[in-house]
Design a protein around this motif. Structure first.
Motif, short mmCIF file in Angstrom:
data_model
loop_
_atom_site.label_atom_id
_atom_site.label_comp_id
_atom_site.label_asym_id
_atom_site.label_seq_id
_atom_site.Cartn_x
_atom_site.Cartn_y
_atom_site.Cartn_z
N GLY A 1 3.43 -8.37 -5.40
CA GLY A 1 2.51 -7.33 -5.86
C GLY A 1 3.21 -6.01 -6.10
O GLY A 1 2.81 -5.23 -6.98
N ASP B 1 3.38 -5.84 0.68
CA ASP B 1 2.27 -6.35 1.48
C ASP B 1 1.50 -7.46 0.78
O ASP B 1 0.83 -8.26 1.44
CB ASP B 1 1.34 -5.20 1.88
CG ASP B 1 1.92 -4.38 3.02
OD1 ASP B 1 2.81 -4.89 3.74
OD2 ASP B 1 1.49 -3.23 3.21
N VAL B 2 1.55 -7.51 -0.54
CA VAL B 2 1.06 -8.65 -1.31
C VAL B 2 2.29 -9.27 -1.98
O VAL B 2 2.99 -8.58 -2.72
CB VAL B 2 0.03 -8.23 -2.37
CG1 VAL B 2 -0.34 -9.41 -3.26
CG2 VAL B 2 -1.21 -7.64 -1.70
N PRO C 1 0.66 -3.09 -3.61
CA PRO C 1 0.81 -3.56 -4.99
C PRO C 1 0.86 -2.37 -5.96
O PRO C 1 0.14 -1.39 -5.80
CB PRO C 1 -0.44 -4.41 -5.21
CG PRO C 1 -0.82 -4.89 -3.85
CD PRO C 1 -0.49 -3.74 -2.93
#
Length: 385
Positions: free
Chosen positions: A95, A91-92, A72
């Motif tokens: 984000g 990964d988010v 993020p």
């Protein structure tokens, strides 16, 4: 860049599209995943412990079979990726945010992300920026743009084309997939446009489970070499046009937009046409089990075609907000529940809810969790320094 035999390239492309990262033999061709963090440095090796600062730097180091993990944070757009068989993952979800860099970009000044690699997956990024003409652009064969949130692109465009997400055949790419994305407020606000659209596609492939709303042009727009496309389980509202199906001004394929399957889509409350064919279209296009209602003109097709199984009724969303932020699952008693066709439906909805049994029309299943069209973006992590 390394040389790949056709069979090896096909294997890597297939693995990448499936979201699988692989490690090739230690001959310099691939060596694990790469990591990017907005508190990293492009002088780092790109490991988890010492990540790169920019996606562009990771892209230059990436090799087929790698996954580039992006933490993020805020990242400058205006870059190009060319490596084949790479997965780029926020990964988010949403984000990793891509916005215009201060002072503009040198490589792709009006495109946030310009992907030329084949078999590339771009997964889960948020993109915005009024100075961008295009948010996410991909032209590599077998490439995928998924789970993205692209908004407020091209708000100052005047007389120039643009799009939130663009799957393009200009360089010869085919089989491009745009799925599970949300695209909104693309193009000058409070206008109608023939040139600036939410999702734009000009080759073969798949457009599925997308939410496109409040765009100056079409929610979904086909043109140039568009053909052999499945457009299924999308929700399109408050665009100038819900979906434009057509081809012309060809790049490489001299033919109409033909063999288009348009099924299980909600096309509701668009200001002009709901579904419209224009330019060159074929006789093999199929329009079936769509919910089309409350548009300026609901459906206009060419070549004597007729839509089948169309539902002309309010979709009955759990909470309809015309400007976004509503809950676009079918509510209790919605005519969209269980009335779609399973023949072309993706196995899951936009939130990953399995489509078991009877298929709902639209991007969302009525059984899923509450959804909103403008979900919050995770805040930037505090600096560790």
């Amino acid at each position: 860049m390394m040389s790949l035999t056709p069979s090896r390239r096909s294997l890597l492309v297939a693995l990448s599209v499936l979201g699988l990262a692989i490690a090739l033999p230690s001959d310099g061709r691939a060596a694990g995943d790469l990591f990017v963090d907005d508190e990293g440095s492009d002088g780092n090796p790109g490991t988890r412990e010492a990540p790169f600062r920019s996606i562009a730097k990771a892209a230059a180091a990436a090799r087929p079979g790698m996954t580039v993990h992006v933490a993020p944070g805020l990242y400058p757009g205006g870059f190009k990726t060319t490596a084949d068989g790479v997965t780029y993952r926020s990964d988010v979800p949403w984000g990793a945010r891509i916005e215009p860099p201060p002072g503009g970009a040198d490589i792709a000044p009006d495109i946030a992300w310009d992907n030329r690699g084949a078999g590339v997956v771009i997964d889960g990024f948020a993109v915005s920026g009024s100075t961008f003409r295009i948010g996410l652009y991909t032209t590599g064969s077998d490439s995928v743009v998924q789970n993205a949130k692209v908004h407020d692109i091209g708000t100052f465009l005047n007389g120039r084309g643009g799009a939130g997400i663009y799957g393009d055949g200009y360089y010869g790419g085919t089989n491009i997939t745009l799925r599970n994305n949300e695209v909104f407020r693309i193009g000058p606000p409070n206008t109608k446009s023939r040139l600036v659209h939410g999702l734009y596609h000009s080759t073969t492939g798949l457009i599925a489970n997308n939410l496109a709303h409040n765009n100056a042009g079409a929610g979904i727009h086909l043109w140039h070499d568009a053909r052999d496309l499945v457009i299924v389980n999308n929700t399109l509202f408050q665009n100038h046009i819900g979906a434009w199906i057509g081809a012309n001004e060809h790049y490489r394929h001299r033919g109409p937009a033909d063999n288009i399957t348009f099924a299980n889509n909600i096309v509701f409350d668009n200001r002009g046409y709901g579904i419209v064919e224009g330019g060159e279209t074929g006789r093999n296009n199929r329009y079936m089990t769509n919910l089309v209602y409350g548009n300026g003109t609901d459906i206009r097709l060419q070549n004597g075609l007729t839509a089948t199984g169309t539902i002309a009724a309010d979709p009955g969303f759990r909470h309809y907000a015309r400007d976004g932020g509503g809950d676009y699952r079918p509510g209790p008693g919605s005519p969209a529940i269980g009335t779609g066709t399973a023949a072309a439906a993706p196995p899951t909805d936009r939130d990953g809810v399995p489509r078991d049994g009877a298929v709902d029309i639209g991007a969302f299943s009525h059984r899923g969790p509450p959804v909103g069209a403008t979900a919050p973006i995770p805040p930037k992590r505090p600096s560790s320094g």
